[in-house]
Design an enzyme around this catalytic site. Structure first.
Site, mmCIF file in Angstrom:
data_model
loop_
_atom_site.group_PDB
_atom_site.id
_atom_site.type_symbol
_atom_site.label_atom_id
_atom_site.label_comp_id
_atom_site.label_asym_id
_atom_site.label_seq_id
_atom_site.Cartn_x
_atom_site.Cartn_y
_atom_site.Cartn_z
ATOM 1 C CB VAL A 1 -0.968 0.037 1.205
ATOM 2 C CG1 VAL A 1 -1.985 -1.073 1.120
ATOM 3 C CG2 VAL A 1 -0.205 -0.012 2.525
ATOM 4 C CE1 TYR A 2 3.446 1.400 4.376
ATOM 5 C CE2 TYR A 2 5.767 0.886 4.084
ATOM 6 C CZ TYR A 2 4.650 0.963 4.894
ATOM 7 O OH TYR A 2 4.746 0.614 6.222
ATOM 8 C CB SER A 3 3.993 5.234 -3.057
ATOM 9 O OG SER A 3 4.375 6.302 -2.227
ATOM 10 C CD GLU A 4 -1.789 5.293 -5.862
ATOM 11 O OE1 GLU A 4 -1.403 5.227 -7.043
ATOM 12 O OE2 GLU A 4 -2.491 6.222 -5.435
#
Length: 344
Positions: free
Chosen positions: A61-64
């Site tokens: 989920v970090y920066s998609e």
């Protein structure tokens, strides 16, 4: 760099790990954390490896997903020198199949992470949150298959409640499945809730803590002080509500003592806050993040020295808070503590 056993496992990890949440820069939350590109990330990895920091932590989920991709580009050609840690379970999109820890989701999440990171295996794979809608037996069976298939070496959890972690550990033992050896948790001088139940559980069950946001969501950088406005460059302007809540008076009281210790030791406020964490039971690795090389080098200065017993006691006192029931009797009442002494 000191290396420590990760819980009751054979994996040794550096006392400090590098958090790649600043890589990628996509989205409102992670864009505020940082926008490090592949070239800059490679330099950060160079500095970290030179200091003995060989574990790098990220999440889908970090920066998609861009954090994993940038990290993968930054370590290209030196995979054998690093430990890769990533996480999945939180929603990555609106569809039902884009969230949770069901078998299909976990298999897809791991395959996606491997592709973005450019690797054949993950050293540590953690569930980013407990999925109450999926039986723990299904989750553990899927993780067990991924370990047996060589795609994951070790597994862990993150942000679990005590009963959720213990239920999972019991199910793993009952069914002969792979066992969580790590719990990635929030723990700092501004948030010591981890000590009340999760730390004793970790000690008893051999689960090592990998600490996220050790500087209290950016509050213990040395730039936030009583009677002074929040610096214009602070990411707290944009992300404060997304992080753990902190009472302002607690923050200011803790920073006052950190300032005193900084004057005594010649160390910076964040270095002292990180060093305190490294003295705590169960803590295997503390994740440090940085938007710049200067910040990274500053945080690396948290190792190679130790606060003395009196300095630790002063930090313990100023940051301590009475826990809620059912924990407080064991912290405050001698008869209870005699039967079940607190971990710290």
């Amino acid at each position: 760099m000191e290396y420590r056993r990760l819980g009751a496992s054979g994996l040794t990890v550096p006392a400090l790990s590098f958090g790649a949440g600043t890589f990628g820069g996509r989205g409102e939350l992670f864009g505020a954390w940082g926008d490090t590109d592949a070239r800059q990330a490679r330099r950060m990895v160079d500095v970290a490896l030179d200091a003995g920091v060989a574990m790098f932590d990220t999440a889908d989920v970090y920066s998609e997903g861009a954090s994993e991709q940038v990290l993968g580009e930054a370590i290209r050609g030196r995979r054998d020198r690093v430990l890769l840690s990533t996480k999945a379970s939180l929603p990555t999109g609106p569809a039902a199949y884009e969230a949770g820890s069901g078998r299909s989701r976990l298999i897809g999440a791991v395959e996606g992470a491997l592709r973005r990171l450019g690797t054949e295996y993950l050293d540590l794979f953690q569930l980013h949150a407990f999925d109450a809608g999926t039986p723990v037996e299904e989750v553990l069976a899927a993780l067990d298959d991924l370990v047996r298939g060589g795609k994951i070496r070790y597994v862990g959890a993150s942000n679990f409640a005590g009963w959720q972690l213990m239920k999972s550990l019991a199910a793993a033992e009952r069914n002969g499945h792979v066992r969580y050896v790590a719990h990635q948790v929030y723990y700092s001088l501004l948030g010591r809730d981890y000590e009340w139940e999760l730390m004793p559980l970790g000690l008893d069950q051999g689960v090592g803590a990998v600490v996220w946001s050790p500087l209290g969501w950016g509050r213990l950088t040395g730039k936030v002080r009583r009677g002074q406005p929040l610096p214009e460059t602070s990411r707290l302007h944009r992300t404060a509500e997304a992080g753990p809540p902190v009472d302002d008076e607690l923050l200011y009281d803790v920073v006052d003592v950190l300032d005193e210790l900084a004057a005594e030791t010649g160390r910076s406020v964040p270095q002292i806050a990180l060093n305190w964490l490294l003295s705590r039971p169960t803590v295997a690795s503390v994740i440090i993040g940085a938007r710049t090389e200067e910040q990274l080098r500053q945080n690396l200065g948290a190792v190679g020295w130790q606060l003395d017993a009196d300095q630790i006691a002063r930090l313990d006192k100023v940051s301590g808070r009475t826990p809620p029931y059912p924990y407080y009797p064991y912290y405050r009442l001698p008869d209870f503590a005699r039967l079940n002494p607190p971990a710290v």
